[in-house]
Design an enzyme around this catalytic site. Structure first.
Site, short mmCIF file in Angstrom:
data_model
loop_
_atom_site.label_atom_id
_atom_site.label_comp_id
_atom_site.label_asym_id
_atom_site.label_seq_id
_atom_site.Cartn_x
_atom_site.Cartn_y
_atom_site.Cartn_z
N GLU A 78 -19.71 54.58 62.30
CA GLU A 78 -20.02 52.97 62.26
C GLU A 78 -20.87 52.60 60.92
O GLU A 78 -20.52 51.69 60.50
CB GLU A 78 -20.78 52.57 63.28
CG GLU A 78 -19.61 52.65 64.64
CD GLU A 78 -20.57 52.36 66.01
OE1 GLU A 78 -19.77 52.01 66.87
OE2 GLU A 78 -21.63 52.27 66.02
N GLU B 69 -15.65 58.71 71.35
CA GLU B 69 -16.20 58.07 72.55
C GLU B 69 -15.20 57.83 73.76
O GLU B 69 -15.61 57.88 74.74
CB GLU B 69 -16.88 56.90 72.18
CG GLU B 69 -18.17 56.86 71.39
CD GLU B 69 -18.07 56.77 69.86
OE1 GLU B 69 -18.97 56.25 69.02
OE2 GLU B 69 -16.88 56.86 69.60
#
Length: 264
Positions: free
Chosen positions: A118, A138
């Protein structure tokens, strides 16, 4: 680099460049809540430091850019409502990176996963090594990233490639990241910081007003309808042409010398 303080973020200033180092190498530069606060404070300070024109972002050590959030530290964010409101609480390091007004050049080696990915996606230019390992794992644990992972990644590489990473949790290396447009250049680890610094130096030599406005125009291109963005671009261009830096650029061109930009 000044000595490591394992578990912090360190900053080195090189002229108009701030080299921000994720400095937790023993834990793959995984981010803690304390580092969250530090990153948010740091971005605020850098945005308001007129001497800083470009940010170089890298991870300490030789194993990782960042492995994302330290999962053992997640309870420190509080209950789910507090976690949902972490943007406003200034406890989101990837969001902080996105809020940089100054261009960010990310130098990526080793693990760049989860929140590390990110932060990379929130950067403007990404330079990596062949050994870089990009992943959004994730999904394997029952969630997806919440600080731009599904959105920024899709904007960068398109829905097909993004879905492949987001839905499988698979990792890709530097060569594949270059092929799909996630990174802009691949260099050996020994050349990584020097190469990224050279890019940062080139940008730092430009008018800081023009650089920040150009970054904002690229952001606008990702978010606004084309006709609206073209109008905004023209307004931005007209503003820039009236700055002292633009006058200096025209004079330097006529006099066949390098311009000296002052950010006015």
């Amino acid at each position: 680099m000044a000595g490591h303080t394992d578990g912090a973020i360190t900053v080195e200033h090189h002229g108009h460049i701030a080299h921000v180092v994720l400095d937790r190498p023993k834990k793959l530069n995984a981010m803690t809540v304390a580092m969250d606060h530090q990153m948010n404070d740091l971005v605020h300070a850098l945005n308001n430091d007129a001497n800083v024109r470009v940010i170089l972002l890298s991870g300490a050590g030789d194993r990782a850019f960042s492995a994302g959030s330290d999962i053992t530290d997640l309870d420190e964010y509080g209950d789910n409502w507090s976690y949902r409101n972490r943007f406003d609480a200034r406890t989101d390091y990837a969001r902080a990176m996105w809020l940089n007004r100054k261009p960010v050049v990310a130098a990526i080696h080793g693990y760049c996963i989860g929140g590390g990915l990110e932060m990379a996606c929130a950067s403007d230019i990404r330079i990596a090594t062949p050994e870089a390992s990009f992943g959004a794992g994730e999904i394997k644990w029952g969630w997806h990233g919440g600080s731009g992972q599904t959105q920024l990644l899709t904007h960068l590489i398109g829905p097909g490639y993004a879905s492949r990473l987001l839905l499988t949790g698979d990792r890709i290396d530097g060569a594949e990241a270059l092929r799909i447009g996630l990174v802009q250049q691949i260099v050996p680890f020994s050349d990584l910081i020097d190469t990224a610094m050279a890019v940062a130096l080139t940008i730092a030599g430009m008018s800081p007003i023009a650089v920040e406005k150009t970054k904002s125009m690229v952001r606008l291109a990702q978010n606004a309808p084309l006709d609206v963005a073209l109008l905004a671009e023209n307004d931005s261009f007209a503003y820039l042409m009236m700055t002292e830096d633009a006058a200096e650029g025209r004079a330097a061109f006529a006099e066949k010398r390098p311009p000296v930009f002052k950010g006015r």
